[in-house]
Design a protein around this motif. Structure first.
Motif, PDB file in Angstrom:
ATOM      1  N   ILE A   1       0.837  -1.203   0.000  1.00 36.89           N
ATOM      2  CA  ILE A   1       0.000   0.000   0.000  1.00 36.89           C
ATOM      3  C   ILE A   1       0.872   1.252   0.000  1.00 36.89           C
ATOM      4  O   ILE A   1       0.643   2.189  -0.780  1.00 36.89           O
ATOM      5  CB  ILE A   1      -0.944  -0.005   1.216  1.00 36.89           C
ATOM      6  N   VAL A   2       1.879   1.287   0.865  1.00 32.16           N
ATOM      7  CA  VAL A   2       2.777   2.444   0.930  1.00 32.16           C
ATOM      8  C   VAL A   2       3.494   2.634  -0.398  1.00 32.16           C
ATOM      9  O   VAL A   2       3.609   3.754  -0.907  1.00 32.16           O
ATOM     10  CB  VAL A   2       3.796   2.274   2.074  1.00 32.16           C
TER      11      VAL A   2
ATOM     12  N   ILE B   1      -6.478   7.883 -10.898  1.00 36.13           N
ATOM     13  CA  ILE B   1      -7.160   6.598 -11.063  1.00 36.13           C
ATOM     14  C   ILE B   1      -6.421   5.730 -12.082  1.00 36.13           C
ATOM     15  O   ILE B   1      -6.187   4.534 -11.857  1.00 36.13           O
ATOM     16  CB  ILE B   1      -8.615   6.831 -11.500  1.00 36.13           C
ATOM     17  N   PHE B   2      -6.036   6.331 -13.222  1.00 39.38           N
ATOM     18  CA  PHE B   2      -5.314   5.572 -14.247  1.00 39.38           C
ATOM     19  C   PHE B   2      -3.971   5.072 -13.715  1.00 39.38           C
ATOM     20  O   PHE B   2      -3.582   3.928 -13.946  1.00 39.38           O
ATOM     21  CB  PHE B   2      -5.086   6.445 -15.482  1.00 39.38           C
ATOM     22  N   THR B   3      -3.258   5.943 -12.993  1.00 34.11           N
ATOM     23  CA  THR B   3      -1.933   5.580 -12.500  1.00 34.11           C
ATOM     24  C   THR B   3      -2.020   4.535 -11.398  1.00 34.11           C
ATOM     25  O   THR B   3      -1.229   3.587 -11.357  1.00 34.11           O
ATOM     26  CB  THR B   3      -1.199   6.830 -11.981  1.00 34.11           C
ATOM     27  N   PHE B   4      -2.957   4.717 -10.488  1.00 32.35           N
ATOM     28  CA  PHE B   4      -3.131   3.768  -9.392  1.00 32.35           C
ATOM     29  C   PHE B   4      -3.408   2.366  -9.935  1.00 32.35           C
ATOM     30  O   PHE B   4      -2.937   1.371  -9.378  1.00 32.35           O
ATOM     31  CB  PHE B   4      -4.285   4.222  -8.494  1.00 32.35           C
ATOM     32  N   ASN B   5      -4.176   2.292 -11.020  1.00 34.26           N
ATOM     33  CA  ASN B   5      -4.534   1.011 -11.615  1.00 34.26           C
ATOM     34  C   ASN B   5      -3.621   0.624 -12.768  1.00 34.26           C
ATOM     35  O   ASN B   5      -3.939  -0.309 -13.519  1.00 34.26           O
ATOM     36  CB  ASN B   5      -5.982   1.038 -12.103  1.00 34.26           C
TER      37      ASN B   5
ATOM     38  N   THR C   1       2.826  -3.150  -6.895  1.00 31.94           N
ATOM     39  CA  THR C   1       1.788  -2.257  -6.392  1.00 31.94           C
ATOM     40  C   THR C   1       0.521  -3.070  -6.128  1.00 31.94           C
ATOM     41  O   THR C   1       0.493  -4.284  -6.334  1.00 31.94           O
ATOM     42  CB  THR C   1       1.503  -1.139  -7.405  1.00 31.94           C
ATOM     43  N   MET C   2      -0.522  -2.399  -5.691  1.00 38.25           N
ATOM     44  CA  MET C   2      -1.751  -3.107  -5.329  1.00 38.25           C
ATOM     45  C   MET C   2      -2.364  -3.823  -6.526  1.00 38.25           C
ATOM     46  O   MET C   2      -2.870  -4.942  -6.391  1.00 38.25           O
ATOM     47  CB  MET C   2      -2.749  -2.121  -4.716  1.00 38.25           C
ATOM     48  N   ILE C   3      -2.319  -3.191  -7.696  1.00 37.42           N
ATOM     49  CA  ILE C   3      -2.926  -3.823  -8.866  1.00 37.42           C
ATOM     50  C   ILE C   3      -2.095  -5.028  -9.313  1.00 37.42           C
ATOM     51  O   ILE C   3      -2.639  -6.048  -9.751  1.00 37.42           O
ATOM     52  CB  ILE C   3      -3.093  -2.795 -10.006  1.00 37.42           C
ATOM     53  N   ILE C   4      -0.761  -4.934  -9.185  1.00 38.17           N
ATOM     54  CA  ILE C   4       0.101  -6.072  -9.525  1.00 38.17           C
ATOM     55  C   ILE C   4      -0.121  -7.211  -8.541  1.00 38.17           C
ATOM     56  O   ILE C   4      -0.197  -8.391  -8.931  1.00 38.17           O
ATOM     57  CB  ILE C   4       1.586  -5.643  -9.517  1.00 38.17           C
ATOM     58  N   ASP C   5      -0.240  -6.881  -7.258  1.00 39.10           N
ATOM     59  CA  ASP C   5      -0.494  -7.899  -6.241  1.00 39.10           C
ATOM     60  C   ASP C   5      -1.838  -8.575  -6.472  1.00 39.10           C
ATOM     61  O   ASP C   5      -1.971  -9.793  -6.287  1.00 39.10           O
ATOM     62  CB  ASP C   5      -0.448  -7.255  -4.856  1.00 39.10           C
TER      63      ASP C   5
ATOM     64  N   ARG D   1      -8.925  -8.009  -2.802  1.00 40.21           N
ATOM     65  CA  ARG D   1      -7.943  -6.958  -3.083  1.00 40.21           C
ATOM     66  C   ARG D   1      -8.511  -5.929  -4.060  1.00 40.21           C
ATOM     67  O   ARG D   1      -8.255  -4.725  -3.933  1.00 40.21           O
ATOM     68  CB  ARG D   1      -6.666  -7.584  -3.635  1.00 40.21           C
ATOM     69  N   ALA D   2      -9.281  -6.378  -5.031  1.00 42.83           N
ATOM     70  CA  ALA D   2      -9.901  -5.449  -5.982  1.00 42.83           C
ATOM     71  C   ALA D   2     -10.905  -4.533  -5.283  1.00 42.83           C
ATOM     72  O   ALA D   2     -10.987  -3.334  -5.587  1.00 42.83           O
ATOM     73  CB  ALA D   2     -10.588  -6.233  -7.107  1.00 42.83           C
ATOM     74  N   VAL D   3     -11.653  -5.086  -4.350  1.00 40.56           N
ATOM     75  CA  VAL D   3     -12.603  -4.268  -3.581  1.00 40.56           C
ATOM     76  C   VAL D   3     -11.855  -3.230  -2.750  1.00 40.56           C
ATOM     77  O   VAL D   3     -12.284  -2.074  -2.640  1.00 40.56           O
ATOM     78  CB  VAL D   3     -13.476  -5.166  -2.683  1.00 40.56           C
TER      79      VAL D   3
END
Length: 293
Positions: free
Chosen positions: A67-68, A222-226, A245-249, A266-268
């Motif tokens: 997350i960090v 939003i685009f970058t986070f995902n 990152t979270m999307i990779i995890d 994780r998606a939620v």
């Protein structure tokens, strides 16, 4: 009264296609993902309800680091995009020779398919035959080849640079349109009153650009986070998870390990995280806008 009811009914009929689209494309998959997150769905034919178990497994030291890392990656990437994009929009709006050519040259990173651009950056980062390593070695800044993607810190910042390169053109063009929509009468009046260039930027350009910057910051966030393809093509989340990152995890859990229920949880979490962030971000922007007014 009848006319009012007819107008309301007609308005709902106009909104009906959009509502159906949202419920079908967004609502149903979201609800299904939430339901899936409370199960142990995998390749096994049986699916059992596990309650909050998937969410409890998320909150561990490893996921806290993810997350960090995601926050740092997104913050620097979006911040650089907005900063460079704003400067680029102001420069492309200036009355300089060849302005149209410069605007055209801004577009290639946006036009080139993302995988092709990322593969090109992967070659640039290569320590054996990459141009960046060769330039640093030729300038005497390094004593030998530098494998940017082989070490955690350099790989992390390399993915940020690549993401910024891809995202800056969109931000620049969007903000350029916003700059061009600012009435020129405001600048002429300020110039007549003896206002300097920096004062005009601070009191006219920046306040007028703030709504566009807020909108583009949110979309870019939003685009970058995902963002998945940039990190996955360059590093696959490595080395040793330093670019995960979270999307990779989420991808590694749901697709790589076939733990669909845990991946859905994780998606939620990603959806909730972005929703909360956007809420407080828009509140901050509205507060700044009211103070500026």
């Amino acid at each position: 009264m009848t006319g009012t009811r007819s107008a309301i009914t007609f308005a709902w009929l106009l909104l009906l296609p959009a509502l159906i689209y949202i419920l079908t494309i967004v609502g149903y998959p979201l609800i299904d993902t939430i339901n899936l997150s409370f199960t142990d769905a995998s390749l096994r034919p049986t699916v059992n309800f596990v309650g909050w178990e998937n969410y409890q497994d998320i909150f561990n030291a490893e996921f806290g680091g993810i997350i960090v890392r995601t926050i740092v990656w997104t913050t620097f990437s979006v911040g650089l995009k907005i900063l460079i994009g704003t400067c680029g929009a102001l420069l492309l709006n200036a009355a300089i020779p060849g302005r149209t050519l410069f605007r055209i040259l801004t577009m290639p990173p946006w036009i080139i398919p993302i995988p092709i651009g990322v593969f090109a950056w992967g070659w640039l980062y290569n320590g054996q035959f990459g141009m960046i390593s060769a330039m640093l070695e030729g300038l005497g800044l390094t004593s030998g080849p530098t494998e940017f993607l082989a070490y955690g810190n350099t790989a992390f910042w390399s993915t940020i640079v690549t993401d910024v390169w891809i995202g800056v053109p969109m931000v620049t063009m969007y903000l350029l349109a916003a700059v061009q929509s600012i009435p020129k009468d405001l600048y002429e009046a300020a110039w007549t009153d003896g206002a300097g260039r920096f004062y005009r930027f601070r009191r006219i350009t920046l306040p007028m650009l703030l709504p566009a910057i807020a909108t583009m910051s949110t979309l870019s966030l939003i685009f970058t986070f995902n963002s998945f393809d940039i990190i996955w093509i360059l590093t696959g989340g490595g080395p040793r998870g330093q670019t995960t990152t979270m999307i990779i995890d989420t991808y590694k859990t749901a697709i790589g390990s076939y733990k669909y229920g845990a991946g859905a949880a994780r998606a939620v979490m990603i959806c909730l995280f972005l929703s909360v962030f956007c809420y407080f971000y828009f509140r901050l922007i509205n507060k700044v806008s009211r103070q500026g007014a």
